[in-house]
Design an enzyme around this catalytic site. Structure first.
Site, PDB file in Angstrom:
ATOM      1  N   ASN A 165       0.811  -1.281   0.005  1.00 10.85           N
ATOM      2  CA  ASN A 165       0.122   0.047   0.053  1.00 10.85           C
ATOM      3  C   ASN A 165       0.981   1.280   0.209  1.00 10.85           C
ATOM      4  O   ASN A 165       2.074   1.268  -0.054  1.00 10.85           O
ATOM      5  CB  ASN A 165      -0.998   0.071   1.227  1.00 10.85           C
ATOM      6  CG  ASN A 165      -0.197  -0.061   2.481  1.00 10.85           C
ATOM      7  OD1 ASN A 165       0.575   0.972   2.910  1.00 10.85           O
ATOM      8  ND2 ASN A 165      -0.252  -1.202   3.264  1.00 10.85           N
ATOM      9  N   ASP A 221      -4.253  -6.698   5.027  1.00 10.46           N
ATOM     10  CA  ASP A 221      -5.093  -7.501   5.902  1.00 10.46           C
ATOM     11  C   ASP A 221      -5.078  -8.980   5.390  1.00 10.46           C
ATOM     12  O   ASP A 221      -5.407  -9.788   6.101  1.00 10.46           O
ATOM     13  CB  ASP A 221      -6.543  -7.064   5.806  1.00 10.46           C
ATOM     14  CG  ASP A 221      -6.604  -5.758   6.908  1.00 10.46           C
ATOM     15  OD1 ASP A 221      -6.163  -5.579   7.708  1.00 10.46           O
ATOM     16  OD2 ASP A 221      -7.317  -4.936   5.983  1.00 10.46           O
ATOM     17  N   PRO A 225      -2.571 -12.229  10.265  1.00 10.07           N
ATOM     18  CA  PRO A 225      -2.708 -12.107  11.710  1.00 10.07           C
ATOM     19  C   PRO A 225      -3.095 -10.723  11.879  1.00 10.07           C
ATOM     20  O   PRO A 225      -2.522  -9.556  11.309  1.00 10.07           O
ATOM     21  CB  PRO A 225      -1.601 -12.460  12.490  1.00 10.07           C
ATOM     22  CG  PRO A 225      -0.587 -12.269  11.438  1.00 10.07           C
ATOM     23  CD  PRO A 225      -1.186 -12.836  10.143  1.00 10.07           C
TER      24      PRO A 225
END
Ligand code: PMT
Length: 402
Positions: free
Chosen positions: A210, A278, A307
Site C-alpha cells: 500500500n 489484511d 494476523p
C-alpha cells in the site's frame, strides 16, 4: 545532534550587533539537519543583509507583514504553523518588551503570537539594559508565559562594557534549540511503534502493498524518543533514516511484523501506525508467474487473512496501553470507533486518507483521537512531526491516567 534533523525552525533576527552571529547560527542549525526560515525585523536589517541570510538558509528572508508578494508565497500564519520552533536571536530589549506585552506590530512579533510552536529568545544587549528592572520584569513575564530564554552570557561587550548581555554562541544556541524537543514525559517507559506498509509476496518478483511511506510512524518514534522513552520501531519497507536513539527492526510481511513485535514485548505503550496488509496470497509461487493463455486475460489469486498484530498484542496477558490508527476513506469516526471496540484499544487515531494532503505519504496530517468513552480530540492540520509530538504528549497523559 540528530534531534534537529528535519525540524522546522523560524529564526527571528532582531536589531542588535549580535545579528552578525545569526549567519553562523543558520549554518549550524542547517548542519544539524534543521530547515530554517529567517524573519528579520527592520532593526535586524541594519546589522546584516537579508541576502546573506537568504544565501545561508536557502530560502527568501521574510521581512514585512504587509508585503503582498511575500504573503502570497508563505503568509505569516502559514509560517507560524510551519514552525516546530521559533528562535529569536538576537532578541533585543525592545523585542523582549514588545513580546512581553503581546504587541504584534511587525512580522516577527505577529508570528510569535500566531504560533503554537515553542518560542525561545536569545537575549543580546548592553549589560545595563539587561540589568534594568524593566527588562528583568519583561524577562519574568516571558518566562511565566512559557517562552524560553537561552542566555544571555557574560563577558566583554561590543560597546566596551563587561557583564551580562552577550548573546550565546551559535553552537550553544543550536544545542539549546535541540533541547526544546526533549520533554521527558515518557522517561523510563518502553514504547513499541509499528510503521510503514507490509509487503506480501505473490511470487519472487511481485508483491501486494500500500501507499504508506512510514513518515507518521517514524515521526511518532522520534517524538517518543524525545519524550525520554526507550523506543522500538518495527517498520515495513520504507526509505527513511532511523531517528536518533530509536531501535529499528526492519520487516517485510505482516507475519514478520507480528513476530518482531512479539519479540520486542513487553512494552508499556504500543502505537500501531503501520498500514498492515489484511490479506496475503495463500500460496507464494516459487517462480515468476507466467502469462497463461489457458486462463484468458485474468489471474485469480486466492488470498487469506493476515494476523491482526494490534489485536493480538492487545489480547495478551501483559497487554500494553494500546493505541491504534484507523485509515479510512469514508465514515471516518464511525469506523474508527468500531475498531477501537473490536481490537480492545485504549485510543484510536482516526486518519482521513481520502484527503491526499493528510494521508499516505503526505508531509502533513490532521487526525482525531477517540477514547473508550467516545470522546473525540481533534488535532488540526500540521506537519507529521508536529502531530506526532502532540499525539505523544496526549498519549503520555492518558497512559498516566490509566
Ligand atoms: O506512513 P504514512 O505515509 O505517513 O501514512 C500514515 C498512515 C496513513 C499509514 C497512518 O497514519 C495510518 O493511518 N496507519 C494505519 C493504517 C491502517 O492500515 O489502518 P487500518 O484501519 O487498516 O488498521 C487499524 C489498526 O490496526 C492500525 O493501527 C493498524 O496498524 C492495525 N493493524 C491492521 C491490520 C493488521 N493485520 N494488523 C494490525 O496491527
Amino acid at each position: 545532534m540528530q534531534r534537529l534533523y528535519r525540524k522546522r525552525i523560524v529564526l527571528g533576527v532582531g536589531g542588535g550587533i549580535a545579528a552578525y552571529k545569526s549567519a553562523e547560527l543558520v549554518r549550524r542549525l542547517r548542519d544539524h539537519g534543521a530547515e530554517v526560515r529567517v524573519v528579520m525585523t527592520q532593526g535586524g536589517r541594519e546589522f546584516i543583509t537579508p541576502l546573506t541570510l537568504q544565501a545561508l538558509s536557502g530560502h527568501p528572508v521574510h521581512l514585512d507583514l504587509l508585503d503582498p508578494a511575500a504573503e502570497a508565497a508563505m503568509g505569516h500564519i502559514e509560517l507560524a504553523r510551519w514552525a516546530d520552533l521559533v528562535l529569536i536571536a538576537p532578541a533585543t530589549a525592545d523585542l523582549m518588551a514588545r513580546l512581553a506585552q503581546g504587541v504584534a506590530n511587525d512580522l516577527l512579533t505577529t508570528v510569535v503570537l500566531a504560533t503554537n510552536a515553542p518560542v525561545a529568545l536569545a537575549p543580546a544587549m548592553n549589560q545595563a539594559m539587561w540589568a534594568d528592572p524593566a527588562t528583568q520584569a519583561n524577562r519574568e513575564q516571558l518566562l511565566a508565559r512559557g517562552i524560553r530564554l537561552f542566555g544571555p552570557g557574560s563577558g566583554s561587550q561590543a560597546c566596551g562594557d563587561i557583564g551580562m548581555g552577550r548573546m550565546l554562541e551559535a553552537e550553544e544556541l543550536a544545542r539549546a534549540a535541540a533541547d526544546c524537543f526533549e520533554t521527558g514525559m515518557l522517561t523510563g517507559k518502553h514504547l513499541l511503534i509499528t510503521a510503514g506498509p507490509t509487503q506480501e509476496n505473490i511470487d519472487p518478483v511481485r508483491y501486494i502493498t500500500n501507499h504508506s511511506s512510514g513518515k507518521m510512524g517514524f515521526a511518532l518514534a522520534e517524538a517518543a524518543a524525545e519524550a525520554g522513552a526507550r523506543v522500538t520501531l518495527v517498520t515495513g519497507p520504507v526509505f527513511l533514516p532511523t531517528p536518533d536513539r530509536v531501535q529499528r527492526i526492519d520487516v517485510v510481511s505482516a507475519r514478520d511484523m507480528l513476530a518482531a513485535c512479539e519479540a520486542a514485548m513487553p512494552c508499556d505503550i504500543l502505537i500501531a501506525a503501520a498500514a498492515v496488509a489484511d490479506y496475503r496470497p495463500e500460496v507464494v509461487a516459487p517462480h515468476k508467474i507466467k502469462k497463461d493463455p489457458s486462463t484468458g486475460d485474468g489471474l485469480l489469486l486466492q488470498m487469506v487473512r493476515n494476523p491482526d498484530i494490534l489485536a493480538t498484542l492487545a489480547g495478551r496477558a501483559d497487554r500494553p496501553f494500546c493505541v491504534g490508527f484507523a485509515a479510512e476513506t469514508e465514515n471516518l469516526l464511525e469506523y474508527a470507533a468500531r475498531k477501537l471496540r473490536d481490537k480492545n484499544l485504549d485510543l484510536i487515531v482516526a486518519n482521513d486518507v481520502a484527503n491526499p494532503s493528510i494521508g499516505f505519504n503526505s508531509e502533513d496530517n490532521a487526525v482525531s483521537v477517540i477514547d473508550r468513552q467516545q470522546h473525540e480530540t481533534r488535532f488540526g492540520q500540521a506537519s507529521k512531526g508536529h502531530i506526532a509530538r502532540a499525539l505523544v504528549a496526549f498519549i503520555a497523559e492518558r497512559y498516566k491516567e490509566s
